[in-house]
Scaffold this motif. Structure first.
Motif, PDB file in Angstrom:
ATOM      1  N   ASP A 177       0.821  -1.206   0.000  1.00 10.13           N
ATOM      2  CA  ASP A 177       0.000   0.000   0.000  1.00 10.13           C
ATOM      3  C   ASP A 177       0.862   1.265   0.000  1.00 10.13           C
ATOM      4  O   ASP A 177       0.533   2.251  -0.645  1.00 10.13           O
ATOM      5  CB  ASP A 177      -0.914   0.027   1.228  1.00 10.13           C
ATOM      6  N   ILE A 178       1.964   1.227   0.745  1.00  9.66           N
ATOM      7  CA  ILE A 178       2.819   2.401   0.891  1.00  9.66           C
ATOM      8  C   ILE A 178       3.945   2.410  -0.133  1.00  9.66           C
ATOM      9  O   ILE A 178       4.281   3.443  -0.697  1.00  9.66           O
ATOM     10  CB  ILE A 178       3.410   2.458   2.314  1.00  9.66           C
ATOM     11  N   ARG A 191       7.710   4.819  -4.583  1.00 12.47           N
ATOM     12  CA  ARG A 191       8.315   4.634  -3.265  1.00 12.47           C
ATOM     13  C   ARG A 191       8.818   3.199  -3.167  1.00 12.47           C
ATOM     14  O   ARG A 191       8.046   2.265  -3.395  1.00 12.47           O
ATOM     15  CB  ARG A 191       7.300   4.889  -2.158  1.00 12.47           C
ATOM     16  N   LEU A 246       9.118   2.145   6.374  1.00 10.63           N
ATOM     17  CA  LEU A 246       7.783   2.517   5.869  1.00 10.63           C
ATOM     18  C   LEU A 246       7.335   3.849   6.455  1.00 10.63           C
ATOM     19  O   LEU A 246       6.702   4.653   5.766  1.00 10.63           O
ATOM     20  CB  LEU A 246       6.780   1.409   6.185  1.00 10.63           C
ATOM     21  N   GLN A 293       6.244   7.186   4.336  1.00  5.58           N
ATOM     22  CA  GLN A 293       4.931   7.808   4.497  1.00  5.58           C
ATOM     23  C   GLN A 293       5.026   9.283   4.822  1.00  5.58           C
ATOM     24  O   GLN A 293       4.091  10.030   4.578  1.00  5.58           O
ATOM     25  CB  GLN A 293       4.146   7.118   5.614  1.00  5.58           C
TER      26      GLN A 293
END
Length: 114
Positions: free
Chosen positions: A11-12, A44, A109, A113
């Motif tokens: 997701d990140i 990312r 992570l 973010q």
């Protein structure tokens, strides 16, 4: 021991896990993998070195090129879980000062973010 890299979409970030030896024999293939990964703008990427036993100057060059491509595409690259002997190579080369490195995946992570 050979080299293996796996890419997991999250997701990140995209997580690239490394295992084995990243040296002059294995670096070209890994460089191609990373090049394709950074074709997408603002990507990312988290590189997890927990399974990497050895890195040569050829491997360091690939990591440095990935960092440059990431910056050029407005992306982010964070390395994590460097084994002590691999971390020492990064320290001696001066890469600890120019790359984003986290102790573990959770911290990496969190950096991605922010």
């Amino acid at each position: 021991m050979s080299f293996q890299s796996d890419i997991l979409a999250g997701d990140i970030a995209q997580t690239v896990t490394l295992a084995g030896r990243l040296d002059s024999a294995t670096a070209p293939g890994f460089e191609k993998t990373l090049h394709d990964l950074f074709l997408h703008p603002a990507r990312r990427v988290l590189m997890d070195f927990s399974g990497l036993d050895y890195i040569s100057s050829a491997g360091l060059r690939v990591v440095l090129m990935a960092a440059k491509r990431s910056k050029q595409s407005q992306g982010q690259l964070v390395l994590c879980n460097l084994q002590p002997h691999v971390r020492e190579v990064f320290e001696i080369s001066g890469f600890l000062k120019i790359l984003n490195i986290a102790e573990n995946q959770d911290l990496a992570l969190a950096q991605l973010q922010a």
